[in-house]
Design an enzyme around this catalytic site. Structure first.
Site, PDB file in Angstrom:
ATOM      1  N   ASN A 150       0.797  -1.235   0.000  1.00  0.00           N
ATOM      2  CA  ASN A 150       0.000   0.000   0.000  1.00  0.00           C
ATOM      3  C   ASN A 150       0.826   1.280   0.000  1.00  0.00           C
ATOM      4  O   ASN A 150       0.278   2.352  -0.170  1.00  0.00           O
ATOM      5  CB  ASN A 150      -1.024   0.016   1.155  1.00  0.00           C
ATOM      6  CG  ASN A 150      -0.412  -0.338   2.484  1.00  0.00           C
ATOM      7  OD1 ASN A 150       0.473  -1.173   2.561  1.00  0.00           O
ATOM      8  ND2 ASN A 150      -0.865   0.310   3.527  1.00  0.00           N
ATOM      9  N   SER A 199     -11.805  -4.322   0.450  1.00  0.00           N
ATOM     10  CA  SER A 199     -12.612  -3.221   0.998  1.00  0.00           C
ATOM     11  C   SER A 199     -13.201  -2.411  -0.151  1.00  0.00           C
ATOM     12  O   SER A 199     -12.466  -2.000  -1.053  1.00  0.00           O
ATOM     13  CB  SER A 199     -11.715  -2.268   1.795  1.00  0.00           C
ATOM     14  OG  SER A 199     -11.806  -2.487   3.169  1.00  0.00           O
ATOM     15  N   THR A 242     -27.165  -8.119  10.624  1.00  0.00           N
ATOM     16  CA  THR A 242     -28.038  -7.742   9.506  1.00  0.00           C
ATOM     17  C   THR A 242     -27.209  -7.128   8.384  1.00  0.00           C
ATOM     18  O   THR A 242     -26.366  -6.261   8.636  1.00  0.00           O
ATOM     19  CB  THR A 242     -29.103  -6.735   9.996  1.00  0.00           C
ATOM     20  OG1 THR A 242     -29.840  -7.360  11.053  1.00  0.00           O
ATOM     21  CG2 THR A 242     -30.035  -6.318   8.877  1.00  0.00           C
ATOM     22  N   CYS A 330      -3.422   4.827   7.832  1.00  0.00           N
ATOM     23  CA  CYS A 330      -3.676   4.126   9.090  1.00  0.00           C
ATOM     24  C   CYS A 330      -2.560   4.309  10.097  1.00  0.00           C
ATOM     25  O   CYS A 330      -2.657   3.876  11.225  1.00  0.00           O
ATOM     26  CB  CYS A 330      -3.847   2.635   8.822  1.00  0.00           C
ATOM     27  SG  CYS A 330      -5.050   2.342   7.558  1.00  0.00           S
TER      28      CYS A 330
HETATM   29  N1  PMP Z   1      -5.138  -3.612   4.100  1.00  0.00           N
HETATM   30  C1  PMP Z   1      -4.564  -2.686   3.317  1.00  0.00           C
HETATM   31  C2  PMP Z   1      -3.420  -3.077   2.449  1.00  0.00           C
HETATM   32  C3  PMP Z   1      -5.045  -1.380   3.304  1.00  0.00           C
HETATM   33  O1  PMP Z   1      -4.473  -0.476   2.531  1.00  0.00           O
HETATM   34  C4  PMP Z   1      -6.152  -1.054   4.135  1.00  0.00           C
HETATM   35  C5  PMP Z   1      -6.712   0.343   4.163  1.00  0.00           C
HETATM   36  N2  PMP Z   1      -5.761   1.341   4.375  1.00  0.00           N
HETATM   37  C6  PMP Z   1      -6.712  -2.061   4.931  1.00  0.00           C
HETATM   38  C7  PMP Z   1      -6.179  -3.336   4.889  1.00  0.00           C
HETATM   39  C8  PMP Z   1      -7.865  -1.806   5.841  1.00  0.00           C
HETATM   40  O2  PMP Z   1      -9.016  -1.477   5.132  1.00  0.00           O
HETATM   41  P1  PMP Z   1     -10.255  -0.842   5.874  1.00  0.00           P
HETATM   42  O3  PMP Z   1      -9.754   0.378   6.575  1.00  0.00           O
HETATM   43  O4  PMP Z   1     -11.210  -0.513   4.771  1.00  0.00           O
HETATM   44  O5  PMP Z   1     -10.785  -1.851   6.825  1.00  0.00           O
END
Ligand code: PMP
Length: 372
Positions: A150, A199, A242, A330
């Site tokens: 990422n 996602s 749900t 993140c």
């Molecule tokens: N894995 C990777 C490689 C990501 O880039 C991300 C989002 N930054 C996630 C997992 C987590 O995704 P989400 O925040 O939509 O749960």
């Protein structure tokens, strides 16, 4: 404002929004209810969305389990496999460049007595397949590795990784969050992948919805693991709660669009990346270093080192005209563990920006960099 932070999230495609709206209004039924029209409509809408995801990924619709996104999918699979197969072994293999939703889950399991091997990566963040083979022990129950990085965009050799896990008869989970809609693959070609996380908001769908591919075995039974959420038994008893029908319709429509535009999207992202590379190298010359590899990567994701410049300040100063990031959304407060793992110094990490593009922009939009 030029939005270049598509690895953090993407804008919802207008057709996705249009598809979702009725399910926030008149089509409000619960797909687990029966007989009356709004319930049946909701059920059919979920079925259609599941089919769209299955055809994007190249699997059967019953192998798709909806979750709230990759964080949940990663937690569900890693904790669920660890719990279910603990009598067969307690060893998990992952890498140093995984998303925190994998790394933190593994750390949690270490505290519970599991053993985790964190495989090192090369300078572009790729995992050496021989290292995986060397790390496998009789107690190994799961390999969990990211498909596309990422921060640097590098793709792992998923074919070789999947073949190895298949041959060794070890479950392979892959976090495919960043590759959906940007890399052309079909799960039929990867029989070694047992689980895959995704996602919706990373490919122009809504936030708060994602899913997991769970492979069916030769007896047509989904690979077993302990569910994360217990309750009403939705999603084949694997993920209770749900269903968020509006979000599911949204991710389904996003998958349909990603599927039909895949080749065009990849081409456009490649074009944008090479144009931005050209602009940056001609404008900043030896004041920048491009950290990412130039091929075998997610198109449109770049990691650029601006020598001697603080990345936080740069992102802040660029903010009125360009949205970029210092790395993964993140972990913005900490220096990137991904860039540290590829061997970059703290100074280099603190001078690095990530630009991640989408097909919503055009080449000309990137010329704004000339004005800096
Ligand atoms: N894995 C990777 C490689 C990501 O880039 C991300 C989002 N930054 C996630 C997992 C987590 O995704 P989400 O925040 O939509 O749960």
């Amino acid at each position: 404002m030029l939005y270049l932070d598509n690895s953090a999230t993407t804008q919802v495609h207008p057709d996705v929004k249009d598809a979702m709206l009725p399910y926030l209004m008149e089509e409000f039924g619960n797909p687990s209810s029966k007989y009356y029209t709004v319930a049946e409509n909701a059920k059919n809408a979920v079925k259609k969305a599941r089919n769209s995801l299955a055809s994007l990924l190249g699997c059967h619709q019953s192998e798709i389990i909806f979750t709230s996104g990759s964080t949940e999918s990663n937690n569900m699979i890693i904790k669920g496999v660890a719990d279910y197969y603990q009598n067969q072994g307690n060893h998990i293999i992952t890498s140093t460049v995984e998303h925190p939703s994998v790394l933190e889950t593994c750390k949690y399991l270490e505290e519970k007595g599991f053993e985790v091997t964190y495989i090192d990566v090369d300078k572009y963040g790729r995992i050496n397949v021989d290292e995986i083979e060397k790390s496998i022990k009789p107690s190994t129950i799961l390999v969990s590795l990211i498909w596309g990085n990422n921060e640097l965009g590098s793709l792992n050799n998923m074919e070789a990784i999947a073949d190895l896990c298949f041959e060794k008869n070890i479950f392979l989970h892959t976090d495919a969050t960043q590759v959906i809609g940007k890399v052309d693959f079909d799960l039929m070609d990867y029989p070694g992948i047992s689980f895959l996380s995704f996602s919706g908001h990373k490919f122009h769908g809504p936030k708060g919805i994602g899913g997991t591919f769970i492979r069916k075995d030769k007896y047509d039974i989904l690979t077993k693991f302990t569910p994360l959420l217990h309750g009403g038994g939705q999603e084949q008893g694997i993920r209770s709660g749900t269903l968020a029908v509006h979000n599911i319709v949204g991710i389904g429509r996003a998958a349909e669009i990603a599927n039909s535009n895949l080749a065009a999207n990849i081409n456009k992202l490649r074009e944008l990346e090479s144009y931005l590379t050209k602009i940056l190298t001609s404008k900043f010359k030896d004041q920048i270093v491009i950290n990412n590899d130039s091929d075998n990567k997610i198109p449109g994701v770049m990691s650029v080192l601006f020598i001697g410049i603080n990345n936080e300040l740069l992102v802040k100063n660029l903010a009125p005209i360009i949205a970029a990031s210092t790395g993964s959304a993140c972990s913005t407060s900490k220096p990137s563990h991904v860039l540290a793992a590829v061997g970059m110094s703290i100074e280099q990490i603190r001078s690095t920006l990530r630009f991640s593009m989408s097909s919503f922009i055009n080449k000309e939009d990137l010329e704004i960099f000339y004005q800096l």
